[in-house]
Motif scaffolding. Structure first.
Motif, PDB file in Angstrom:
ATOM      1  N   LEU A  22       0.819  -1.215   0.000  1.00 52.63           N
ATOM      2  CA  LEU A  22       0.000   0.000   0.000  1.00 52.63           C
ATOM      3  C   LEU A  22       0.853   1.266   0.000  1.00 52.63           C
ATOM      4  N   SER A  23       1.977   1.220   0.694  1.00 53.10           N
ATOM      5  CA  SER A  23       2.842   2.407   0.752  1.00 53.10           C
ATOM      6  C   SER A  23       3.863   2.449  -0.379  1.00 53.10           C
ATOM      7  N   SER A  24       3.851   1.424  -1.241  1.00 53.59           N
ATOM      8  CA  SER A  24       4.842   1.368  -2.325  1.00 53.59           C
ATOM      9  C   SER A  24       4.435   2.184  -3.544  1.00 53.59           C
ATOM     10  N   PHE A  25       3.166   2.570  -3.587  1.00 55.85           N
ATOM     11  CA  PHE A  25       2.665   3.307  -4.747  1.00 55.85           C
ATOM     12  C   PHE A  25       2.075   4.639  -4.322  1.00 55.85           C
ATOM     13  N   GLU A  26       2.290   5.635  -5.144  1.00 61.08           N
ATOM     14  CA  GLU A  26       1.646   6.930  -4.989  1.00 61.08           C
ATOM     15  C   GLU A  26       0.710   7.136  -6.174  1.00 61.08           C
ATOM     16  N   PHE A  27      -0.532   7.531  -5.894  1.00 59.34           N
ATOM     17  CA  PHE A  27      -1.533   7.722  -6.945  1.00 59.34           C
ATOM     18  C   PHE A  27      -1.909   9.205  -7.027  1.00 59.34           C
ATOM     19  N   ASN A  28      -1.960   9.724  -8.252  1.00 60.64           N
ATOM     20  CA  ASN A  28      -2.400  11.116  -8.476  1.00 60.64           C
ATOM     21  C   ASN A  28      -3.302  11.203  -9.697  1.00 60.64           C
ATOM     22  N   ILE A  29      -4.334  12.026  -9.573  1.00 56.35           N
ATOM     23  CA  ILE A  29      -5.153  12.363 -10.740  1.00 56.35           C
ATOM     24  C   ILE A  29      -4.469  13.487 -11.504  1.00 56.35           C
ATOM     25  N   ILE A  30      -4.445  13.367 -12.836  1.00 54.33           N
ATOM     26  CA  ILE A  30      -3.914  14.422 -13.696  1.00 54.33           C
ATOM     27  C   ILE A  30      -4.979  14.816 -14.706  1.00 54.33           C
ATOM     28  N   THR A  31      -4.801  15.947 -15.345  1.00 54.28           N
ATOM     29  CA  THR A  31      -5.777  16.403 -16.338  1.00 54.28           C
ATOM     30  C   THR A  31      -5.492  15.761 -17.691  1.00 54.28           C
ATOM     31  N   LYS A  32      -6.504  15.777 -18.545  1.00 47.26           N
ATOM     32  CA  LYS A  32      -6.344  15.226 -19.891  1.00 47.26           C
ATOM     33  C   LYS A  32      -5.323  16.001 -20.719  1.00 47.26           C
ATOM     34  N   ASP A  33      -5.050  17.243 -20.320  1.00 47.19           N
ATOM     35  CA  ASP A  33      -4.079  18.045 -21.065  1.00 47.19           C
ATOM     36  C   ASP A  33      -2.714  17.367 -21.107  1.00 47.19           C
ATOM     37  N   VAL A  34      -2.401  16.646 -20.047  1.00 48.51           N
ATOM     38  CA  VAL A  34      -1.110  15.943 -19.989  1.00 48.51           C
ATOM     39  C   VAL A  34      -1.016  14.913 -21.104  1.00 48.51           C
ATOM     40  N   CYS A  35      -2.178  14.394 -21.531  1.00 49.72           N
ATOM     41  CA  CYS A  35      -2.207  13.320 -22.528  1.00 49.72           C
ATOM     42  C   CYS A  35      -2.820  13.784 -23.847  1.00 49.72           C
ATOM     43  N   GLY A  36      -2.725  15.063 -24.123  1.00 45.52           N
ATOM     44  CA  GLY A  36      -3.231  15.566 -25.390  1.00 45.52           C
ATOM     45  C   GLY A  36      -4.728  15.491 -25.528  1.00 45.52           C
ATOM     46  N   GLY A  37      -5.446  15.541 -24.409  1.00 48.59           N
ATOM     47  CA  GLY A  37      -6.902  15.533 -24.451  1.00 48.59           C
ATOM     48  C   GLY A  37      -7.529  14.166 -24.294  1.00 48.59           C
ATOM     49  N   SER A  38      -6.710  13.134 -24.211  1.00 50.23           N
ATOM     50  CA  SER A  38      -7.227  11.771 -24.071  1.00 50.23           C
ATOM     51  C   SER A  38      -7.159  11.322 -22.616  1.00 50.23           C
ATOM     52  N   ASN A  39      -7.906  10.257 -22.309  1.00 47.81           N
ATOM     53  CA  ASN A  39      -7.718   9.582 -21.033  1.00 47.81           C
ATOM     54  C   ASN A  39      -6.446   8.745 -21.118  1.00 47.81           C
ATOM     55  N   CYS A  40      -5.675   8.722 -20.039  1.00 44.49           N
ATOM     56  CA  CYS A  40      -4.413   8.004 -20.078  1.00 44.49           C
ATOM     57  C   CYS A  40      -3.945   7.703 -18.655  1.00 44.49           C
ATOM     58  N   PHE A  41      -2.903   6.896 -18.561  1.00 46.04           N
ATOM     59  CA  PHE A  41      -2.179   6.757 -17.300  1.00 46.04           C
ATOM     60  C   PHE A  41      -0.685   6.904 -17.571  1.00 46.04           C
ATOM     61  N   ARG A  42       0.037   7.345 -16.537  1.00 49.25           N
ATOM     62  CA  ARG A  42       1.483   7.517 -16.631  1.00 49.25           C
ATOM     63  C   ARG A  42       2.136   6.794 -15.464  1.00 49.25           C
ATOM     64  N   ILE A  43       3.126   5.962 -15.776  1.00 50.20           N
ATOM     65  CA  ILE A  43       3.864   5.204 -14.768  1.00 50.20           C
ATOM     66  C   ILE A  43       5.282   5.742 -14.734  1.00 50.20           C
ATOM     67  N   SER A  44       5.751   6.125 -13.552  1.00 48.45           N
ATOM     68  CA  SER A  44       7.112   6.650 -13.422  1.00 48.45           C
ATOM     69  C   SER A  44       7.654   6.299 -12.041  1.00 48.45           C
ATOM     70  N   ASN A  45       8.909   6.543 -11.858  1.00 47.20           N
ATOM     71  CA  ASN A  45       9.530   6.312 -10.554  1.00 47.20           C
ATOM     72  C   ASN A  45       9.195   7.466  -9.623  1.00 47.20           C
ATOM     73  N   TYR A  46       8.925   7.149  -8.387  1.00 45.03           N
ATOM     74  CA  TYR A  46       8.619   8.179  -7.402  1.00 45.03           C
ATOM     75  C   TYR A  46       9.915   8.688  -6.791  1.00 45.03           C
ATOM     76  N   GLU A  47      10.039   9.990  -6.684  1.00 45.89           N
ATOM     77  CA  GLU A  47      11.230  10.576  -6.093  1.00 45.89           C
ATOM     78  C   GLU A  47      11.167  10.395  -4.587  1.00 45.89           C
ATOM     79  N   ARG A  48      11.889   9.390  -4.128  1.00 50.10           N
ATOM     80  CA  ARG A  48      11.806   9.005  -2.723  1.00 50.10           C
ATOM     81  C   ARG A  48      12.559   9.985  -1.823  1.00 50.10           C
ATOM     82  N   SER A  49      11.915  10.319  -0.714  1.00 52.26           N
ATOM     83  CA  SER A  49      12.556  11.198   0.268  1.00 52.26           C
ATOM     84  C   SER A  49      13.044  10.413   1.480  1.00 52.26           C
ATOM     85  N   SER A  50      12.564   9.164   1.585  1.00 51.83           N
ATOM     86  CA  SER A  50      12.994   8.310   2.689  1.00 51.83           C
ATOM     87  C   SER A  50      12.803   6.855   2.285  1.00 51.83           C
ATOM     88  N   ARG A  51      13.312   5.946   3.091  1.00 51.91           N
ATOM     89  CA  ARG A  51      13.188   4.517   2.783  1.00 51.91           C
ATOM     90  C   ARG A  51      11.745   4.057   2.843  1.00 51.91           C
TER      91      ARG A  51
END
Length: 809
Positions: free
Chosen positions: A66-95
């Motif tokens: 549960l603590s291994s993933f961070e979830f955020n809603i983004i706007t369609k503008d990020v995806c050129g007006g389409s629905n989408c998802f983006r997977i990336s590495n989270y910038e960790r501040s602690s272990r």
């Protein structure tokens, strides 16, 4: 935007340009769909609610992470007006902070991204519990999750919608579900990216309140609503009263359940599709409104037109009362559920043709149906199954299709191309004459259990439709009649909602086998390559109802037919001439032998089975492996039983009592052995179905009624007389332990006993006596109360190996 995108979708992205009065229909429709998407987005809950709902899915699936993933809603503008998802590495501040960031335009996009990451970075697999469940052992421990390369990956939906369910799935699969089971299903939908699910539960409670406004009593509705297991067909106007009446307890609890279902769907950013008024009304309405244009529809699959459940009443859409009732229904739904959707399902003409083929008349009917929705919800969109254009194609010619499809404003109708995996209508209808449609896979009938699929069509069909000239395709969908089977098909199909390009299926299946079982094994990879080219490569265009002789024993007199289809184990299908003998009195009439569907080389499938068995030592602890192995040997034994049955019939036609006895005993033993195999797997038990029905009962009467409904749907299904079986008998047949030994085995035994007796006594086969005997047995079994196990017994892997040795070496 890529150059292959169809004009229809390109135009959606150009809608900042005002539409002139001379705009083409395609432009108008594009604008209507874009406006609909914007309106539906406005109905979605806050970002925090959706993010929390997505976290809930993760918590129930993989609580350790549960603590291994961070979830955020983004706007369609990020995806050129389409629905989408983006997977990336989270910038960790602690272990202890998150490792992977998944962002999406809705909670559904986030959960889709989670599933995508678990599949393609962690080698995990998620399927229904009854098809082996989830394989999550391959997911690394928290703190060790695989990183995503570079800036991550963005996956866009090439079409807006991923639709789910058939109007009859609610009866074949969901009927006995409680909230616990529904929650699991909605989680599965969320992970698969479903954002347009049908939500039909509890509508009878809404109708009770609506019809009371028109002086219809609870007693009047007792003759109108079907029983719990037959509600789908009562809703469509195919039958009334059968299996009922519904108790007030049922009505109340189903409404509560529907509110739970809708709340969760909306929290996840789904757009539920709600029912609307199709014109199906109680008989009592005609007495209350004698001047209303109410007619009785024709017979739908009864044996003798019994008016207790035959020939429902239809209020003509042109009658002013139609609009009033339809308006009241939409109002009541909004009152109960809130403003959760603009999309409503209606199938007025499903397997019921209009009284006139005049296009003007059909257009007026369609216009009235839509008006009943839009008078309350002025932004209403009519979602219609396109099944009628296939099942009643002799009526729905181009003029009639155009009249119905164009009877509503541009963009206010969406058609489900229900059988596009086998019989696509979009190709022969100029893309439904400009009407938006969803490419759907039907795949399953009656919830039958059979390994079957057309993976090539699933992988290429939606793409071909989307990139075709002037495409009006706006989604993909799964419209199976029953669920919880063929997990490979139901992993591939929803994935196509996110695929813009064709898949290399052999490569995909290799990784699928790794994910499904949690490790790479060469024999398993080879086995799946074989299965892809055999079982999952059906190209004969035949709708796959399971008609294997064990579960759908032919009701015929073999002495009356001189020819029948002989299906052989090696895939050869021959027309066999069975010589007549003098001992029989033959008639001019003939009786045809139903043909089980066989579209592959069974020898090749046995090779795949052997490969899977050989991997047993390495995969014995895998529930997904055990499910697939049991299912494959079950199917192989069932196809063998088809040949054994034909051998028995050939012996009967030859007058060879000894051979008939040998083959019939082998057929009966196969039923016993398959039952024993299935009894060792929790996913193939009749008891589970029956106990889930009984669990919903609050008193003895409900207990008796619900069990009868559950037993009847999977056996005789509909009405019968003393010597005429239901026209729908065995339509919803199941390979379940308990059903085989308790129902199919006694029936087959009676039949072969009578065949043997007719040979020994040198008499005609007494078909009518046989029918009376087995129908009496069936009716007694349907009303039975014997208890069947809900827990597996025995080691399925050991039993599978023994049966392979017994029958195939």
């Amino acid at each position: 935007m890529n150059s292959y995108y169809p004009k229809f979708l390109i135009l959606i992205s150009l809608l900042l340009i005002p539409l002139s009065s001379s705009a083409s229909p395609l432009n108008q429709e594009s604008q209507a769909i874009e406006s609909l998407l914007n309106r539906l987005d406005a109905k979605k809950p806050s970002f925090s609610v959706q993010e929390s709902a997505a976290k809930g899915v993760l918590h129930r699936l993989l609580p350790s992470h549960l603590s291994s993933f961070e979830f955020n809603i983004i706007t369609k503008d990020v995806c050129g007006g389409s629905n989408c998802f983006r997977i990336s590495n989270y910038e960790r501040s602690s272990r202890d902070s998150a490792e992977i960031l998944i962002q999406g335009t809705t909670a559904i996009e986030i959960t889709s991204g989670l599933h995508w990451y678990l599949k393609y970075w962690c080698g995990a697999h998620v399927s229904w519990d009854k098809t082996g469940g989830a394989q999550l052992a391959s997911v690394p421990k928290p703190g060790s999750l695989p990183h995503v390369k570079n800036e991550g990956v963005i996956i866009k939906r090439p079409v807006p919608w991923n639709y789910y369910q058939n109007v009859v799935t609610s009866s074949y699969s969901y009927v006995w579900w409680d909230w616990e089971r529904w929650e699991k299903e909605i989680d599965w939908m969320a992970l698969q990216g479903v954002n347009l699910p049908l939500a039909f539960t509890g509508q009878e409670s809404i109708w009770q309140k609506v019809f009371s406004e028109f002086n219809i009593t609870k007693k009047d509705l007792d003759d109108f609503f079907g029983g719990p297991a037959f509600l789908a067909w009562a809703r469509m106007g195919n039958l009334h009263g059968w299996g009922g009446p519904l108790t007030q307890n049922w009505l109340n609890k189903q409404l509560i359940l529907q509110k739970q279902i809708l709340t969760r769907m909306v929290e996840l950013g789904m757009t539920p599709v709600l029912p609307s008024f199709s014109g199906n009304v109680p008989a009592a309405l005609k007495a209350i409104f004698p001047l209303a244009n109410i007619t009785r529809l024709g017979d739908w699959n009864t044996v003798d037109g019994d008016p207790r459940w035959c020939c429902t009443h239809l209020l003509d859409p042109s009658d002013p009362l139609f609009i009033k009732i339809g308006e009241a229904f939409i109002k009541q739904q909004i009152k109960e559920y809130g403003d959760v959707t603009n999309i409503y399902s209606c199938d007025t003409f499903n397997e019921n043709s209009p009284p006139s083929s005049d296009p003007t008349y059909i257009s007026s009917l369609g216009s009235a149906v839509y008006k009943a929705m839009s008078k309350v919800d002025r932004e209403a969109v009519w979602l219609m199954q396109g099944w009628l254009f296939y099942s009643d194609s002799s009526f729905w010619k181009p003029p009639q299709m155009k009249a119905l499809l164009h009877s509503v404003p541009f963009g206010k109708m969406i058609v489900l191309d229900l059988f596009a995996d086998v019989k696509p209508i979009w190709k022969s209808s100029s893309q439904f004459y400009g009407t938006p449609y969803i490419w759907c896979m039907l795949h399953n009938f009656g919830g039958n259990i059979e390994m079957y699929g057309i993976l090539d069509a699933v992988a290429s069909g939606p793409i071909d439709a989307r990139i075709s000239k002037n495409s009006t395709m706006i989604g993909v969908g799964m419209c199976m009649e029953g669920i919880e089977h063929n997990p490979v098909v139901y992993e591939l199909m929803p994935e196509m909602a996110f695929r813009s390009d064709a898949l290399q299926l052999e490569d995909w299946l290799i990784t699928y086998s790794h994910r499904r079982y949690g490790k790479a094994i060469k024999q398993v990879e080879t086995a799946w390559k074989i299965l892809y080219h055999t079982i999952y490569n059906c190209t004969d265009g035949i709708a796959d109802h399971n008609k294997d002789y064990i579960v759908k024993l032919p009701d015929w007199d073999p002495s009356l037919s001189s020819r029948f289809e002989m299906s052989e184990v090696n895939h050869m299908q021959k027309l066999v001439e069975i010589p007549r003998t003098r001992r029989f009195l033959f008639h001019e009439t003939s009786s045809s032998l139903p043909q089980p569907h066989l579209w592959y080389n069974t020898g090749e499938v046995l090779r795949a089975l052997k490969l899977l068995l050989d991997a047993g030592n390495e995969l014995s602890g895998s529930l997904t492996y055990r499910y697939d192995l049991v299912d494959l040997i079950r199917q192989s034994l069932s196809k063998l039983a088809n040949q054994v049955y034909l051998n028995a019939i050939a012996a009967f036609r030859d007058g060879d009592a000894k051979a008939l006895s040998v083959h019939s005993r082998k057929f009966l033993q196969l039923i016993k052995d398959i039952d024993k195999l299935l009894a060792a797997d929790d996913n193939f038990l009749l008891g589970t179905w029956l106990e889930s029905a009984k669990k919903l009962a609050v008193d003895a009467n409900e207990l008796k009624q619900y069990e009868w409904n559950a037993r009847t749907q999977v056996t005789m299904w509909y009405d019968n007389t003393k010597n005429v079986q239901s026209q729908l008998h065995d339509y919803a047949n199941k390979f379940w332990s308990g059903l085989l030994e308790g129902y199919y085995l006694p029936r087959a035994s009676m039949y072969f006993t009578r065949l043997l007796k007719s040979l020994e006594e040198n008499k005609d086969f007494q078909l009518e006596e046989w029918r009376q005997e087995w129908i009496t047995f069936s009716n007694k079994w349907q009303s039975g109360r014997e208890v069947y196990p809900v827990k597996a017994k025995g080691d399925a892997l050991v039993i599978a190996k023994d049966l392979y040795q017994k029958y195939f070496t």
